[in-house]
Design an enzyme around this catalytic site. Structure first.
Site, PDB file in Angstrom:
ATOM      1  N   CYS A  55       0.826  -1.207   0.000  1.00  0.00           N
ATOM      2  CA  CYS A  55       0.000   0.000   0.000  1.00  0.00           C
ATOM      3  C   CYS A  55       0.863   1.260   0.000  1.00  0.00           C
ATOM      4  O   CYS A  55       0.482   2.290  -0.552  1.00  0.00           O
ATOM      5  CB  CYS A  55      -0.962  -0.014   1.189  1.00  0.00           C
ATOM      6  SG  CYS A  55      -0.172  -0.361   2.769  1.00  0.00           S
ATOM      7  N   HIS A 310      -1.467   0.746   7.668  1.00  0.00           N
ATOM      8  CA  HIS A 310      -1.950   0.881   6.292  1.00  0.00           C
ATOM      9  C   HIS A 310      -1.691   2.304   5.822  1.00  0.00           C
ATOM     10  O   HIS A 310      -1.829   3.263   6.589  1.00  0.00           O
ATOM     11  CB  HIS A 310      -3.449   0.557   6.232  1.00  0.00           C
ATOM     12  CG  HIS A 310      -4.003   0.567   4.849  1.00  0.00           C
ATOM     13  ND1 HIS A 310      -3.515  -0.255   3.858  1.00  0.00           N
ATOM     14  CD2 HIS A 310      -5.000   1.301   4.272  1.00  0.00           C
ATOM     15  CE1 HIS A 310      -4.196  -0.033   2.740  1.00  0.00           C
ATOM     16  NE2 HIS A 310      -5.098   0.904   2.974  1.00  0.00           N
TER      17      HIS A 310
END
Length: 994
Positions: A55, A310
């Site tokens: 990510c 994340h």
């Protein structure tokens, strides 16, 4: 019924039929998602697939894609794709694969711009960089390394707009300025930067962080500055001056810092305020330029840990000025209440525990998760329009064509599934109506599980398998009726024609024999408690004459439990052998293993059966019971062995008992004679020593220490150990028949492998044992000469080649190890734990165990004491040890006994010292640069050297002395980044500056 009656074979309600009755939604006939959901919406951006832990890469790619100047420059970069298109004509004839990082970025940006997909796969780009998709890397370090790689790659281009794009967009200059307080001399060191790293500890606003970055530092005391003009150390001031700023200003917020208390990185979750417009003129050295910047991107890390979480990007579209949230495949427009830049809820942290967000004015934002802010220089020029080059557009159109083909294929599969579902729907409805068997009509039994699978469209039914519900007679087991359903013969015929299988179970398949047996078992179960009381009373009666029967005492103690287990045995056998229905049978190997374990367990009255099948000779293990008690027991154990009390014991066992007693007496006599003859061999103190050669002889003989240990075991425990018949000296010789040890090694490290024998004892050994090889050491000394000048020779002589090979192999084994244990001992106030201060550390565990055995009484020394039938196993184990000894030739005890203050670590020989220091940091919470390591008095300082090259071998003890902590957090961050929290070098074309 509202639900299915499990015990009623006639109940066919609630088995999954409700799905097929009535109208059914067409979508229930397939599990294929609508392919149009994967199609890009109008005026929307294209997402990027998260390949596992990529990510952080996706956020930077989206941010760089929306830098129009960078995108245009990359499109202008020459590519093998354009050459391929020109040569081949139609790119569809041959698959194109990007070769360089620039080509991967070109193709990726072209797809992001004109693809019809909702998201694309960046695996080619990630693979070209050599990134591990399963490991999350340091995002800030990735940005630095990739920009450096891209700049180095583009520097070879001829077009200046392409060659200098990274410097034009991202590169600025600042100077380190040092001013002498004595003479006022100013020293300036100019340096380039691609991002400004700002400390956020103790600050609330971005401008405060920039001010601290440019803050003046005083150089005084030990930190004074050497002035070239004054030619001496002087007090001075040092600060950073911003000379020029790039078009795109990257501001790195240092959220990840090293925590000395835990020895790990941690994330600072403090709020930092920042404005959408940033005026950098107050911070510049020259005030006559345009330094007003607009916020263009906010990179965010969601999560409370520095090692996981994340990454998300909030990026502004430079053409429309609208903000978008880029979260891997999902892209969302931010407007209205959703336009809160840098705000994302933390993962694994409840909203109640989060710090309250400070109030922000119009045009300003606050974030506790933003780790990078990107500002673009304000300009009145119109936004740049970037067109995809023709050769890239052809590749995009080819990918779009593949996507359209996939969409059409998925739509066709959905259509076919719906058509098949409708046919199946009508078929199931018709069959279910005819499923019940009418009274007086033929019928079949079929398993409920198979019927449920037939009615479940998601699991196509397999052929019918009824073997799991059969009894030992090949018919339907009565206990399996509850798992079966009775259906009409018409539907059964259809099922067997369509799906096959068997055997078919109709009305004739019911097993009467099993029903009768089940009734017998139930009656015995009900009577068991009463019979137990009766037998208990009968056992109290004394039996006279020959009217009784022998029964094992162990069997009598547990006969009720054995009877109950035997009555339940049929049910257990059914479960073990049949398992689940329709092919999901239990693993055969497991069931066979369980059956073997059951066979090994003794049945009733088998505890008094000897190995020859007769009555055992030990009367302590059995007793006589009356005929009435035996008849009661026989009802429960009809196959139990029967021994009337006038039955004679096994004659073979009597003979073996006599022979065993004779052998024990013989062994005791043999051991006593050998111990008397070889007194010096039995006691270590009486044996000669090579280190101090005895004056009364010039010859000594050698045997292996293994022979001595085995012989001592026999002498100590002659009834439990096998006698030693031979002296195996071949283990001390090489294949050529030469000796493997030098005289010097036999006085030191190899002394544990040999035993020295006096000449007088050697004569006795040759008479008592078979000797395969004679090994002798002879001393030669001139009369009156110094004892140290004596010469020592061996027969057979030393084999130099094999001795050298043995030493090399030993050294190689010590240098080439994996997952070996070493010990780290932390030194406190220069106090060390030395072996001579703790002499018990020099004693191996095997020696200590031998000493403990010698101190035990004879019976307790033997592990098989009071155990029967264990002699064979014990001999087998001893023989295996002898074989191992023969193969290895040399066995040393290298076990280390851990002391207080030590910790054991698993290491490998090819591991670097730096990696070991990281392990020590986690074990002792001592930073790597505070560690002073030494082994055997030698300091270990080369961090790049391997443990094998530094002489660290298995079971080594390394001393750790920790320096006082220093307050240099930046240095600690460098260490942690080198540990593996960063991607390191890319495996791509072009070099990355270190």
């Amino acid at each position: 019924c509202r639900r299915n009656c499990r015990g009623n074979p006639n109940c066919l309600v609630g088995i999954g039929e409700h799905v097929w009755l009535g109208e059914i939604d067409e979508n229930s006939f397939h599990n294929i998602d609508d392919p149009n959901c994967e199609r890009r919406k109008k005026n929307a951006f294209v997402g990027l697939t998260n390949l596992g832990a990529t990510c952080y890469v996706n956020t930077f790619l989206q941010m760089w894609f929306l830098n129009l100047e960078l995108r245009q420059a990359l499109y202008l970069c020459p590519s093998t794709c354009s050459e391929h298109t020109a040569a081949e004509g139609d790119p569809r004839d041959k698959e194109y694969e990007p070769q360089t990082i620039c080509e991967h970025l070109q193709y990726l940006f072209a797809l992001l711009q004109n693809s019809k997909r909702r998201y694309i796969d960046p695996s080619g780009f990630v693979k070209a960089l050599g990134l591990d998709t399963a490991q999350q890397q340091d995002a800030q370090e990735f940005s630095k390394l990739f920009m450096s790689l891209l700049e180095d790659t583009l520097s070879k281009q001829k077009n200046p707009d392409v060659r200098n794009i990274v410097q034009k967009q991202f590169c600025g200059e600042y100077a380190y300025v040092t001013v002498c307080n004595q003479c006022g001399r100013e020293s300036k060191l100019v340096s380039k930067f691609y991002e400004l790293e700002l400390n956020i500890q103790g600050h609330k606003q971005l401008t405060d962080c920039i001010t601290e970055f440019l803050k003046e530092e005083k150089l005084e005391g030990d930190n004074r500055y050497f002035c070239e003009t004054c030619q001496s150390k002087q007090n001075a001031t040092r600060k950073i001056r911003l000379l020029s700023l790039p078009c795109t200003l990257n501001l790195q917020l240092m959220r990840f810092v090293f925590d000395r208390q835990t020895g790990h990185k941690k994330k600072l979750n403090t709020y930092i305020g920042f404005s959408e417009v940033l005026d950098m003129e107050p911070f510049m050295e020259q005030k006559n330029g345009v330094y007003v910047y607009e916020l263009s991107a906010v990179l965010i890390h969601r999560g409370v840990s520095a090692y996981s979480g994340h990454y998300i990007a909030h990026v502004k579209d430079p053409q429309t000025g609208e903000w978008y949230k880029f979260n891997d495949e999902d892209i969302e427009k931010m407007e209205g209440k959703k336009l809160q830049l840098g705000i994302e809820e933390d993962l694994a942290e409840p909203s109640k525990s989060q710090t309250r967000k400070p109030k922000c004015g119009k045009g300003t934002h606050c974030s506790r998760n933003a780790y990078m802010l990107v500002y673009r220089l304000q300009t009145r020029e119109k936004s740049l329009t970037v067109e995809v080059p023709a050769f890239l557009q052809e590749l995009v159109e080819r990918d779009n064509s593949k996507f359209e083909e996939w969409c059409n294929e998925m739509a066709e599969m959905r259509k076919q599934s719906v058509a098949r579902g409708k046919i199946k729907h009508e078929e199931v409805k018709e069959l279910y109506k005819r499923l019940p068997a009418e009274a007086g009509s033929p019928y079949d039994f079929i398993s409920l599980e198979w019927l449920q699978k037939w009615l479940d469209e998601s699991t196509p039914p397999k052929p019918i398998d009824n073997t799991a519900c059969l009894c030992s007679h090949g018919k339907l087991h009565p206990d399996k009726i509850s798992l079966m359903k009775r259906i009409s013969e018409y539907v059964a015929d259809f099922f067997y024609r369509r799906y096959g299988g068997g055997p078919r179970l109709n009305v004739k398949a019911l097993c009467k024999d099993c029903v009768v047996e089940r009734c017998r078992i139930l009656r015995l179960k009900n009577r068991l408690n009463e019979d137990y009381k009766t037998v208990t009373n009968l056992l109290k009666i004394t039996v006279k004459g020959n009217n009784g029967f022998w029964v094992g005492k162990a069997s009598l103690r547990s006969w009720r439990q054995l009877a109950l287990e035997q009555l339940n045995e049929q049910d257990e056998d059914t479960e073990h052998s049949n398992g689940k229905m329709n092919g999901n049978a239990q693993n055969k190997d497991e069931s066979n293993e369980e059956k073997r374990e059951e066979e090994e367990e003794l049945n009733f009255n088998e505890d008094i059966v000897c190995p020859h099948g007769g009555l055992c000779i030990s009367e302590n293990e059995r007793r006589v019971v009356s005929k009435e008690a035996w008849e009661k027991l026989k009802q429960y154990f009809p196959k139990a062995p029967e021994f009337p009390n006038n039955k004679e014991c096994c004659s073979q066992c009597k003979i073996l008992e006599r022979e065993g007693e004779e052998n024990e007496a013989l062994h005791k006599m043999m051991a006593s004679e050998q111990k008397t003859s070889l007194q010096n061999l039995f006691h270590d103190k009486c044996r000669p020593c090579l280190g101090s050669w005895p004056q009364e002889t010039d010859e000594l003989y050698i045997v292996s220490q293994f022979f001595v240990e085995e012989w001592r075991k026999f002498v100590r425990r002659p009834t439990r150990c096998s006698p030693v018949s031979s002296v195996g000296n071949s283990a001390l010789l090489c294949p050529h028949g030469g000796l493997m040890f030098t005289y010097a090694s036999m006085t030191k490290e190899d002394s544990k492998l040999i035993a020295l024998i006096w000449p007088s004892e050697w004569e006795k050994i040759q008479k008592l044992f078979v000797v395969d090889h004679i090994i002798k050491i002879t001393r030669t000394q001139a009369p009156g000469a110094d004892p140290e000048s004596a010469l020592y020779t061996s027969e057979p002589q030393l084999c130099p080649e094999c001795r050298e090979g043995l030493l090399c192999q030993q050294q190689r084994d010590l240098r080439e190890y994996t997952q070996a244990t070493i010990y780290i001992h932390k030194v406190v106030d220069n106090k060390k734990v030395m072996k001579d201060a703790a002499p018990e550390l020099n004693v191996s565990s095997s020696e200590a165990e031998e000493e403990r055995e010698e101190n035990k009484p004879e019976g307790e020394q033997d592990p098989d004491f009071n155990q029967s039938n264990g002699g064979a196993k014990r001999q087998k184990v001893s023989h295996q040890n002898y074989i191992t000894y023969q193969k290895q030739g040399i066995r040393r005890s290298t076990r280390h006994r851990k002391v207080r203050g030590e910790k054991a670590l698993l290491v490998s020989a090819n591991q670097t010292l730096k990696e070991l220091k990281i392990q020590i940091m986690h074990a002792f919470s001592v930073a790597p640069f505070d560690q002073n390591l030494s082994i055997d008095g030698k300091m270990l300082s080369d961090d790049t050297a391997t443990l094998g090259s530094l002489g660290v071998i298995p079971e080594s003890v390394i001393l750790l002395k920790a320096d006082e902590p220093i307050a240099d957090y930046a240095a600690m961050d460098d260490v942690m980044q080198g540990e593996g929290g960063t991607p390191g070098r890319f495996r791509a074309s072009g070099k990355v500056p270190e």
